[in-house]
Design an enzyme around this catalytic site. Structure first.
Site, PDB file in Angstrom:
ATOM      1  N   GLY A 274     -19.515   1.017  38.140  1.00 24.11           N
ATOM      2  CA  GLY A 274     -20.820   1.202  38.435  1.00 24.11           C
ATOM      3  C   GLY A 274     -21.886   0.189  37.849  1.00 24.11           C
ATOM      4  N   LEU A 275     -23.056   0.274  38.094  1.00 30.96           N
ATOM      5  CA  LEU A 275     -24.070  -0.610  37.899  1.00 30.96           C
ATOM      6  C   LEU A 275     -23.812  -1.069  36.556  1.00 30.96           C
ATOM      7  CD1 LEU A 275     -26.827   0.295  40.398  1.00 30.96           C
ATOM      8  CD2 LEU A 275     -25.322  -1.664  40.565  1.00 30.96           C
ATOM      9  N   SER A 276     -24.693  -2.180  36.079  1.00 35.22           N
ATOM     10  CA  SER A 276     -24.773  -2.555  34.679  1.00 35.22           C
ATOM     11  C   SER A 276     -25.779  -1.359  34.186  1.00 35.22           C
ATOM     12  CB  SER A 276     -25.440  -3.912  34.596  1.00 35.22           C
ATOM     13  OG  SER A 276     -25.830  -3.973  33.331  1.00 35.22           O
ATOM     14  N   ALA A 277     -25.706  -0.757  32.857  1.00 36.84           N
ATOM     15  CA  ALA A 277     -26.545   0.251  32.401  1.00 36.84           C
ATOM     16  C   ALA A 277     -26.382   1.675  32.938  1.00 36.84           C
ATOM     17  CB  ALA A 277     -27.858  -0.200  32.234  1.00 36.84           C
ATOM     18  N   SER A 278     -25.227   1.657  33.891  1.00 34.63           N
ATOM     19  CA  SER A 278     -25.094   3.215  34.442  1.00 34.63           C
ATOM     20  C   SER A 278     -24.672   4.184  33.611  1.00 34.63           C
ATOM     21  CB  SER A 278     -24.107   3.261  35.660  1.00 34.63           C
ATOM     22  OG  SER A 278     -23.114   2.390  35.371  1.00 34.63           O
ATOM     23  N   GLY A 279     -23.888   3.664  32.565  1.00 33.92           N
ATOM     24  CA  GLY A 279     -23.519   4.409  31.222  1.00 33.92           C
ATOM     25  C   GLY A 279     -21.957   4.605  31.052  1.00 33.92           C
ATOM     26  N   LYS A 280     -21.297   3.414  32.035  1.00 37.63           N
ATOM     27  CA  LYS A 280     -19.765   3.286  31.740  1.00 37.63           C
ATOM     28  C   LYS A 280     -19.387   3.294  30.305  1.00 37.63           C
ATOM     29  CE  LYS A 280     -19.908  -0.602  33.944  1.00 37.63           C
ATOM     30  NZ  LYS A 280     -21.350  -0.549  34.336  1.00 37.63           N
TER      31      LYS A 280
ATOM     32  N   SER B 198     -14.104  -0.264  31.245  1.00 38.77           N
ATOM     33  CA  SER B 198     -15.536  -0.120  31.688  1.00 38.77           C
ATOM     34  C   SER B 198     -15.968  -1.608  32.001  1.00 38.77           C
ATOM     35  CB  SER B 198     -16.359   0.464  30.736  1.00 38.77           C
ATOM     36  OG  SER B 198     -16.101   0.312  29.456  1.00 38.77           O
TER      37      SER B 198
END
Ligand code: ADP
Length: 224
Positions: free
Chosen positions: A51-57, A122
């Site tokens: 997922g995008l950076s800062a999405s919460g992975k 992640s």
């Protein structure tokens, strides 16, 4: 470096992915994976958070790791920045380096999973072809398929940008970071991830519960 055609973009095959050694012979162990897992009462798998950076992975993977370890389940987190500070410290963010970054993680995660560990990775892993290659390394293993579960942490870019815990979007918008995923580099969303999490509407606890349910449904961890 060579390129091969793919649906979305040419697949960059890093030079390092080609086997340079000669006279190599696979050395079988004395016990099978199944015997190892049975004896250790464990089942390996890779949960691949993308997922995008800062999405919460990382946030979700950390919370999941905590719950799994508290239950006595062997798991280990492979996290983007951490790996880039060690194993992959010689790689940057060009398409070729991103591909090599993910190739190495795919191989390392597979080794962890083969050992009986649940590997939680992640990484933004923005290119579909690179994620598919990591999946293939697991599913086409000579000793039999190893579970590979793609978890799409699907947060819209405006939510990620608002959270921006490391201030990276701010820097990318100011032109201080070039080739930033979602700003001036693409993110190819998974077409058929095994699990989709929506951090804009799901709490971290909701996401952890969804991961646990999926692991239990697949027989990777016991039902509680
Ligand atoms: P990534 O690993 O995808 O780059 P991080 O986990 O480092 O993302 O950052 C996500 C940020 O969003 C963290 O500051 C986290 O506390 C925050 N956050 C807020 N709500 C959620 C949620 N529901 N799920 C995941 N992260 C959340």
């Amino acid at each position: 470096m060579t390129t091969t055609p793919a649906a979305s973009k040419p697949v960059v095959v890093p030079a390092a992915a080609q086997t340079k050694g000669t006279n190599l012979h696979w050395h079988e162990g004395n016990i099978s994976r199944a015997e190892r897992h049975k004896q250790l009462q464990t089942t390996g798998a890779t949960l691949w958070f993308t997922g995008l950076s800062a999405s919460g992975k990382s946030t979700i993977a950390c919370a999941l790791e905590q719950v799994l370890v508290q239950r006595g389940i062997h798991c280990y987190r492979l996290d983007g920045d951490n790996i880039r500070m060690g194993l992959n410290k010689n790689l940057g963010f060009s398409a070729e380096d991103r591909a090599e970054n993910i190739r190495r993680i795919g191989e390392v995660a597979k080794l962890f999973a083969d050992s009986g560990c649940i590997a939680l990775t992640s990484f933004i892993s923005p290119y579909r072809a690179d994620r598919d290659a990591a999946r293939a390394v697991h599913e086409k293993d000579a000793a039999g398929a190893i579970p590979f579960i793609e978890v799409f942490v699907d947060a819209p870019i405006d939510v990620c940008e608002q959270r921006d815990p490391k201030g990276l979007y701010k820097k990318a918008r100011a032109g201080q970071i070039k080739g930033f995923t979602g700003i001036d580099d693409p993110y190819e969303a998974p077409a058929s991830a095994e699990l989709v999490l929506k951090p804009a509407t799901m709490s971290v606890e909701d996401s952890v519960r969804a991961c646990l349910k999926m692991l239990a449904d697949r027989g990777i961890i016991p039902n509680t």
